[in-house]
Design a protein around this motif. Structure first.
Motif: not given
Length: 353
Positions: A214-230
């Motif tokens: 798997v090649n991945l690139h998760l979000s960085a600048f989402d406030k509070g990391g709400k998108v990254r949690k999803q």
């Protein structure tokens, strides 16, 4: 006379707002919305087959669209710029990146922020350059950024963007798929933001199982990391599903989280912990999975300022996560001093049990 001037100013402002509204409507209506699961084309697929018990290497490298070299800053991280310094500098950075890839000769490359036709990288087709300079590799591209025009920063906008993830493979790929990640920013930011995804590459094995790379690139600048949690919730479910099928899993890329077991404090810096930096939740890791990273070599640096050793905050956000049936022989970061990208690559040698 004053009334006439005020009327003219009001008319001008109204026209500006009308044009901006029309532009925002256009970008929203043309927003890139791929299917949740999108089959990808493997170009120049290799014939060599991977087998269990044989060592192979994987290198992950966010190349920063060959524009975020040591002399650059970035507006989202506190700097002012969004584009490479010049077309000549972009070409130079890309040439050095390609030389590194060729010299390292890894079995697989997981690359992020590879531009195809973007204003920020002066419309240099970086995917085509990889095909030309690394002809022995199969290549797969997954789009994660396609916007007709990004209007920020106001006085030097990023402009049109067309880029994504690239996987390079010396081994035969059975199938590659783009899976959209959970979570999006709120409107009106979303149409201008990346459409985050993972690229799943299935490598057939002689025992009837598959290596899921798997090649991945998760979000960085989402406030509070709400998108990254999803996004992490999606990945956890994804991994558990493949473990139940008895497959081998290696997930690698730019996690945009501090890799567990690494410590930024070992790298001297005057800058403090950046607001966007998140840690991996303790309940994320499925049973039997292991993090693989070289904590002695930083893989990322902050971009509020051009790079200076001892000034910029450095950390390890690039690395791998492997299932229990994958053995890691060694892992080593490449200290390129952020010369051609805001990331340093990291390589690991694996064996499938």
């Amino acid at each position: 006379m004053v009334k006439k001037a005020l009327w003219g100013l009001a008319l001008f402002c109204s026209l500006v707002l009308l044009c901006f509204g029309a532009f925002l409507l256009y970008v929203t209506l043309t927003d890139y919305e791929p299917e949740p699961a999108l089959p990808l084309t493997v170009i120049n697929n290799a014939s060599q087959k991977l087998t269990t018990g044989v060592p192979f290497t994987v290198t992950t490298f966010n190349i920063g669209y060959a524009g975020l070299d040591k002399d650059q800053d970035f507006f989202m991280d506190g700097g002012t710029r969004s584009r490479a310094a010049s077309k000549e500098q972009t070409a130079k950075n890309l040439s050095k990146i390609l030389s590194f890839l060729k010299r390292e000769a890894s079995s697989f490359y997981l690359l992020q922020e590879v531009d195809v036709d973007s204003s920020r990288s002066y419309h240099i087709n970086q995917q085509a350059a990889m095909r030309q300079h690394l002809p022995d590799y199969g290549l797969v591209f997954a789009q994660n950024y396609l916007v007709s025009w990004v209007p920020v920063p106001v006085f030097d906008p990023m402009g049109s963007v067309n880029g994504g993830l690239v996987t390079l493979s010396k081994y035969q790929l059975k199938q590659s798929t783009r899976f959209s990640l959970y979570g999006k920013e709120d409107w009106p930011q979303q149409p201008f933001d990346l459409d985050r995804c993972i690229m799943e590459n299935r490598i057939p094995l002689e025992n009837g199982k598959e290596l899921i790379l798997v090649n991945l690139h998760l979000s960085a600048f989402d406030k509070g990391g709400k998108v990254r949690k999803q996004q992490l919730a999606f990945l956890k479910e994804f991994m558990q599903r493949h473990v139940q099928a008895g497959n081998y899993l290696i997930l690698g890329g730019d996690w945009n989280h501090l890799i567990p077991g690494t410590a930024p404090k070992r790298f001297k810096a005057k800058e403090s912990w950046p607001e966007w930096m998140q840690t991996i939740p303790s309940d994320f890791l499925p049973k039997g999975f292991t993090w693989v990273a070289d904590g002695s070599v930083p893989t990322s640096r902050t971009l509020a300022l051009p790079f200076k050793q001892g000034i910029n905050f450095q950390s390890n956000i690039d690395g791998f996560l492997i299932s229990s049936n994958v053995e890691v022989k060694r892992v080593y970061g490449h200290s390129l001093q952020f010369e051609y990208s805001d990331h340093n690559p990291v390589t690991a040698e694996f064996v499938l049990k």
